[in-house]
Design a protein around this motif. Structure first.
Motif, PDB file in Angstrom:
ATOM      1  N   GLU A 196      -0.952-101.615 -50.174  1.00  0.00           N
ATOM      2  CA  GLU A 196      -2.097-102.530 -50.142  1.00  0.00           C
ATOM      3  C   GLU A 196      -3.421-101.768 -50.108  1.00  0.00           C
ATOM      4  OE1 GLU A 196      -1.460-105.223 -46.874  1.00  0.00           O
ATOM      5  OE2 GLU A 196       0.529-105.765 -47.584  1.00  0.00           O
ATOM      6  N   ASP A 197      -4.515-102.522 -50.014  1.00  0.00           N
ATOM      7  CA  ASP A 197      -5.872-101.981 -49.881  1.00  0.00           C
ATOM      8  C   ASP A 197      -6.188-100.941 -50.959  1.00  0.00           C
ATOM      9  OD1 ASP A 197      -6.237-103.642 -47.746  1.00  0.00           O
ATOM     10  OD2 ASP A 197      -5.956-102.095 -46.232  1.00  0.00           O
ATOM     11  N   ASN A 198      -6.108-101.383 -52.217  1.00  0.00           N
ATOM     12  CA  ASN A 198      -6.400-100.488 -53.345  1.00  0.00           C
ATOM     13  C   ASN A 198      -5.557 -99.218 -53.317  1.00  0.00           C
ATOM     14  OD1 ASN A 198      -8.392-102.162 -54.537  1.00  0.00           O
ATOM     15  ND2 ASN A 198      -9.857-101.467 -53.005  1.00  0.00           N
ATOM     16  N   ASP A 199      -4.279 -99.391 -53.009  1.00  0.00           N
ATOM     17  CA  ASP A 199      -3.313 -98.285 -53.008  1.00  0.00           C
ATOM     18  C   ASP A 199      -3.635 -97.192 -51.996  1.00  0.00           C
ATOM     19  OD1 ASP A 199      -1.973 -99.652 -54.992  1.00  0.00           O
ATOM     20  OD2 ASP A 199      -2.669 -98.378 -56.616  1.00  0.00           O
ATOM     21  N   THR A 200      -4.161 -97.577 -50.819  1.00  0.00           N
ATOM     22  CA  THR A 200      -4.429 -96.591 -49.771  1.00  0.00           C
ATOM     23  C   THR A 200      -3.623 -96.846 -48.496  1.00  0.00           C
ATOM     24  OG1 THR A 200      -6.299 -97.837 -48.861  1.00  0.00           O
ATOM     25  CG2 THR A 200      -6.794 -96.200 -50.571  1.00  0.00           C
ATOM     26  N   LEU A 201      -3.006 -98.016 -48.384  1.00  0.00           N
ATOM     27  CA  LEU A 201      -2.259 -98.396 -47.185  1.00  0.00           C
ATOM     28  C   LEU A 201      -0.811 -98.697 -47.561  1.00  0.00           C
ATOM     29  CD1 LEU A 201      -2.106 -99.386 -44.168  1.00  0.00           C
ATOM     30  CD2 LEU A 201      -2.671-101.639 -45.065  1.00  0.00           C
ATOM     31  N   VAL A 202       0.116 -98.092 -46.826  1.00  0.00           N
ATOM     32  CA  VAL A 202       1.535 -98.340 -47.041  1.00  0.00           C
ATOM     33  C   VAL A 202       2.083 -99.049 -45.815  1.00  0.00           C
ATOM     34  CG1 VAL A 202       3.801 -97.263 -47.343  1.00  0.00           C
ATOM     35  CG2 VAL A 202       1.820 -96.337 -48.542  1.00  0.00           C
ATOM     36  N   LYS A 203       2.802-100.147 -46.054  1.00  0.00           N
ATOM     37  CA  LYS A 203       3.479-100.849 -44.968  1.00  0.00           C
ATOM     38  C   LYS A 203       4.972-100.602 -45.110  1.00  0.00           C
ATOM     39  CE  LYS A 203       0.088-104.404 -44.030  1.00  0.00           C
ATOM     40  NZ  LYS A 203      -0.176-105.841 -43.897  1.00  0.00           N
ATOM     41  N   VAL A 204       5.563-100.124 -44.016  1.00  0.00           N
ATOM     42  CA  VAL A 204       6.992 -99.847 -43.980  1.00  0.00           C
ATOM     43  C   VAL A 204       7.608-100.615 -42.824  1.00  0.00           C
ATOM     44  CG1 VAL A 204       6.760 -97.537 -44.996  1.00  0.00           C
ATOM     45  CG2 VAL A 204       6.692 -97.794 -42.510  1.00  0.00           C
ATOM     46  N   GLN A 205       8.927-100.626 -42.794  1.00  0.00           N
ATOM     47  CA  GLN A 205       9.612-101.232 -41.660  1.00  0.00           C
ATOM     48  C   GLN A 205      10.698-100.279 -41.186  1.00  0.00           C
ATOM     49  OE1 GLN A 205      11.996-104.975 -41.995  1.00  0.00           O
ATOM     50  NE2 GLN A 205      10.416-105.660 -40.579  1.00  0.00           N
ATOM     51  N   LEU A 206      10.547 -99.831 -39.941  1.00  0.00           N
ATOM     52  CA  LEU A 206      11.581 -99.020 -39.321  1.00  0.00           C
ATOM     53  C   LEU A 206      12.724 -99.938 -38.915  1.00  0.00           C
ATOM     54  CD1 LEU A 206       9.309 -96.724 -37.146  1.00  0.00           C
ATOM     55  CD2 LEU A 206      10.601 -96.042 -39.172  1.00  0.00           C
ATOM     56  N   LYS A 207      13.957 -99.444 -39.046  1.00  0.00           N
ATOM     57  CA  LYS A 207      15.126-100.273 -38.771  1.00  0.00           C
ATOM     58  C   LYS A 207      16.099 -99.555 -37.846  1.00  0.00           C
ATOM     59  CE  LYS A 207      14.865-102.504 -43.256  1.00  0.00           C
ATOM     60  NZ  LYS A 207      15.579-102.912 -44.447  1.00  0.00           N
ATOM     61  N   GLY A 208      17.067-100.305 -37.360  1.00  0.00           N
ATOM     62  CA  GLY A 208      18.126 -99.738 -36.534  1.00  0.00           C
ATOM     63  C   GLY A 208      17.594 -99.148 -35.248  1.00  0.00           C
ATOM     64  N   ALA A 209      18.089 -97.956 -34.906  1.00  0.00           N
ATOM     65  CA  ALA A 209      17.710 -97.303 -33.658  1.00  0.00           C
ATOM     66  C   ALA A 209      16.220 -96.973 -33.614  1.00  0.00           C
ATOM     67  CB  ALA A 209      18.528 -96.030 -33.474  1.00  0.00           C
ATOM     68  N   LYS A 224       2.271 -86.209 -48.894  1.00  0.00           N
ATOM     69  CA  LYS A 224       2.642 -85.067 -49.730  1.00  0.00           C
ATOM     70  C   LYS A 224       2.928 -85.533 -51.167  1.00  0.00           C
ATOM     71  CE  LYS A 224       6.739 -83.076 -49.245  1.00  0.00           C
ATOM     72  NZ  LYS A 224       7.824 -82.336 -48.609  1.00  0.00           N
ATOM     73  N   TYR A 225       3.556 -86.688 -51.288  1.00  0.00           N
ATOM     74  CA  TYR A 225       3.896 -87.240 -52.598  1.00  0.00           C
ATOM     75  C   TYR A 225       2.766 -88.088 -53.191  1.00  0.00           C
ATOM     76  CZ  TYR A 225       8.808 -85.867 -52.212  1.00  0.00           C
ATOM     77  OH  TYR A 225       9.972 -85.143 -52.124  1.00  0.00           O
ATOM     78  N   ALA A 226       1.950 -88.671 -52.330  1.00  0.00           N
ATOM     79  CA  ALA A 226       0.885 -89.578 -52.773  1.00  0.00           C
ATOM     80  C   ALA A 226      -0.360 -89.338 -51.918  1.00  0.00           C
ATOM     81  CB  ALA A 226       1.354 -91.027 -52.651  1.00  0.00           C
ATOM     82  N   PRO A 227      -1.146 -88.318 -52.271  1.00  0.00           N
ATOM     83  CA  PRO A 227      -2.292 -87.913 -51.438  1.00  0.00           C
ATOM     84  C   PRO A 227      -3.351 -88.987 -51.225  1.00  0.00           C
ATOM     85  CG  PRO A 227      -1.838 -86.284 -53.154  1.00  0.00           C
ATOM     86  CD  PRO A 227      -0.963 -87.460 -53.423  1.00  0.00           C
ATOM     87  N   GLN A 228      -3.416 -89.987 -52.101  1.00  0.00           N
ATOM     88  CA  GLN A 228      -4.440 -91.016 -51.940  1.00  0.00           C
ATOM     89  C   GLN A 228      -4.129 -91.995 -50.806  1.00  0.00           C
ATOM     90  OE1 GLN A 228      -2.133 -90.893 -54.366  1.00  0.00           O
ATOM     91  NE2 GLN A 228      -2.133 -92.702 -55.624  1.00  0.00           N
ATOM     92  N   ILE A 229      -2.920 -91.956 -50.271  1.00  0.00           N
ATOM     93  CA  ILE A 229      -2.570 -92.842 -49.161  1.00  0.00           C
ATOM     94  C   ILE A 229      -3.336 -92.389 -47.915  1.00  0.00           C
ATOM     95  CG2 ILE A 229      -0.706 -93.625 -47.643  1.00  0.00           C
ATOM     96  CD1 ILE A 229      -0.663 -94.784 -50.534  1.00  0.00           C
ATOM     97  N   GLU A 230      -4.000 -93.336 -47.279  1.00  0.00           N
ATOM     98  CA  GLU A 230      -4.794 -93.020 -46.086  1.00  0.00           C
ATOM     99  C   GLU A 230      -4.048 -93.320 -44.794  1.00  0.00           C
ATOM    100  OE1 GLU A 230      -8.521 -95.037 -46.614  1.00  0.00           O
ATOM    101  OE2 GLU A 230      -8.978 -93.902 -48.439  1.00  0.00           O
ATOM    102  N   SER A 231      -3.197 -94.352 -44.809  1.00  0.00           N
ATOM    103  CA  SER A 231      -2.445 -94.646 -43.591  1.00  0.00           C
ATOM    104  C   SER A 231      -1.142 -95.356 -43.902  1.00  0.00           C
ATOM    105  CB  SER A 231      -3.285 -95.470 -42.608  1.00  0.00           C
ATOM    106  OG  SER A 231      -3.568 -96.736 -43.149  1.00  0.00           O
TER     107      SER A 231
END
Length: 82
Positions: free
Chosen positions: A34-47, A68-75
């Motif tokens: 999201e946010d012009n390709d600067t924010l990644v939302k993930v979901q931790l699972k399990g333990a 490391k793979y996508a330097p433009q990601i800010e958070s």
């Protein structure tokens, strides 16, 4: 980098860190970019969900690997189960 190329790179980053999470009984999935390709939302699972160090894992492990793979990601943020 297109959004699709970015998604592929982020998935590569998650594939790199996933074995470490799985060895502790957890996992991770990409929810959105999201946010012009600067924010990644993930979901931790399990333990990882109840782990007391999951924020440290998210910042120093997951976020660092994604950048490391996508330097433009800010958070990277973890979205809790609703």
């Amino acid at each position: 980098m297109t959004t699709e190329e970015l998604r592929v790179n982020i998935e590569k980053a998650l594939d790199e860190i996933r074995p470490f999470l799985q060895s502790d009984g957890g996992d991770i999935s990409l929810l959105s970019i999201e946010d012009n390709d600067t924010l990644v939302k993930v979901q931790l699972k399990g333990a990882c969900v109840g782990c007391s160090v999951n924020q440290m894992t998210l910042k120093s492990g997951v976020e660092m690997t994604i950048k490391k793979y996508a330097p433009q990601i800010e958070s990277v943020v973890n979205v809790l189960n609703e």
